[in-house]
Design a protein around this motif. Structure first.
Motif, PDB file in Angstrom:
ATOM      1  N   TRP A  34       0.842  -1.198   0.000  1.00 21.32           N
ATOM      2  CA  TRP A  34       0.000   0.000   0.000  1.00 21.32           C
ATOM      3  C   TRP A  34       0.875   1.245   0.000  1.00 21.32           C
ATOM      4  O   TRP A  34       2.009   1.199   0.480  1.00 21.32           O
ATOM      5  N   SER A  36       0.844   4.666   2.028  1.00 24.94           N
ATOM      6  CA  SER A  36       0.167   5.028   3.275  1.00 24.94           C
ATOM      7  C   SER A  36       0.616   6.384   3.799  1.00 24.94           C
ATOM      8  O   SER A  36       1.510   7.022   3.262  1.00 24.94           O
ATOM      9  N   ALA A  37      -0.044   6.773   4.846  1.00 24.70           N
ATOM     10  CA  ALA A  37       0.352   7.882   5.720  1.00 24.70           C
ATOM     11  C   ALA A  37       0.309   9.255   5.059  1.00 24.70           C
ATOM     12  O   ALA A  37      -0.695   9.631   4.462  1.00 24.70           O
ATOM     13  N   SER A 109      -0.204  -5.682   6.997  1.00 21.98           N
ATOM     14  CA  SER A 109      -0.057  -4.235   6.815  1.00 21.98           C
ATOM     15  C   SER A 109      -1.153  -3.490   7.573  1.00 21.98           C
ATOM     16  O   SER A 109      -0.911  -2.421   8.133  1.00 21.98           O
ATOM     17  N   VAL A 113      -0.571  -0.376  10.058  1.00 20.44           N
ATOM     18  CA  VAL A 113      -1.237   0.924   9.923  1.00 20.44           C
ATOM     19  C   VAL A 113      -2.017   1.255  11.201  1.00 20.44           C
ATOM     20  O   VAL A 113      -2.042   2.402  11.642  1.00 20.44           O
ATOM     21  N   ILE A 123      -3.907   5.545   7.429  1.00 18.66           N
ATOM     22  CA  ILE A 123      -4.669   5.267   6.211  1.00 18.66           C
ATOM     23  C   ILE A 123      -3.714   4.729   5.151  1.00 18.66           C
ATOM     24  O   ILE A 123      -2.510   4.976   5.212  1.00 18.66           O
ATOM     25  N   ALA A 124      -4.263   4.021   4.193  1.00 14.88           N
ATOM     26  CA  ALA A 124      -3.455   3.515   3.083  1.00 14.88           C
ATOM     27  C   ALA A 124      -4.361   3.293   1.880  1.00 14.88           C
ATOM     28  O   ALA A 124      -5.569   3.092   2.024  1.00 14.88           O
ATOM     29  N   LYS A 126      -4.324   1.494  -2.274  1.00  9.37           N
ATOM     30  CA  LYS A 126      -3.616   0.721  -3.295  1.00  9.37           C
ATOM     31  C   LYS A 126      -4.527   0.500  -4.495  1.00  9.37           C
ATOM     32  O   LYS A 126      -5.754   0.663  -4.406  1.00  9.37           O
TER      33      LYS A 126
END
Length: 184
Positions: A34, A36-37, A109, A113, A123-124, A126
């Motif tokens: 993913w 993320s962030a 993952s 997270v 949050i992430a 993909k």
């Protein structure tokens, strides 16, 4: 699907740059990978404030308990640098990130997270087979309502609460996105 999930998907779909990054990550065929962030959080806040802030890094997370070497992460950053050059890629295997703050090993993952410091950062996103997927262990409401508070692991009664407090002092997000509500 909540309205916030739809809003986040629209924000991402309308950003060719983020889509190109997501497609590059998908090409690596990593397990549970993913973006993320900060990249995602800041993009949402930028849209809500009608500004454009610089990109500090592109946090890519994945989960592989069979290879937790730092070298593998650096090699993945190099591969991403070939796919989308001159970008601040930062790849982290969540199978080893628990050690940073003394947590038990993560099992995915999602688990990684969930252990991020503050809720709007947890949050992430993909792309998987042309479909945009969102991961938000604590939901998206705080992100879109511009509320910053710690995840359960960093709340006041936690021994890790000082990490959250120091991070908020260092980041000074409310000087960039002026109407954020930051819980201290």
């Amino acid at each position: 699907m909540t309205n916030y999930e739809n809003q986040l998907k629209e924000i991402v779909k309308n950003d060719d740059y983020i889509i190109s990054l997501l497609k590059a990550v998908e090409q690596l065929n990593l397990n549970d990978a993913w973006i993320s962030a900060g990249l995602i959080r800041n993009k949402v806040w930028d849209v809500l404030h009608n500004i454009n802030t610089p990109i500090n890094d592109i946090d890519v997370i994945y989960f592989d308990s069979t290879d937790t070497s730092w070298e593998t992460e650096k090699n993945l950053e190099k591969k991403l640098g070939i796919l989308v050059p001159n970008q601040p890629w930062s790849v982290k295997n969540q199978a080893r990130m628990h050690m940073k703050n003394g947590f038990l090993p993560y099992n995915s993952s999602f688990d990684g997270v969930a252990h991020f410091t503050e809720i709007p950062t947890a949050i992430a996103v993909k792309i998987c087979h042309s479909e945009l997927k969102i991961m938000a262990p604590y939901g998206l409401e705080d992100l879109f309502e511009k509320i910053v508070k710690p995840t359960p692991y960093y709340q006041n009664k936690s021994e890790l609460s000082s990490i959250y407090t120091e991070r908020m002092q260092d980041k000074k997000w409310d000087t960039i996105w002026i109407d954020l509500s930051i819980e201290v």
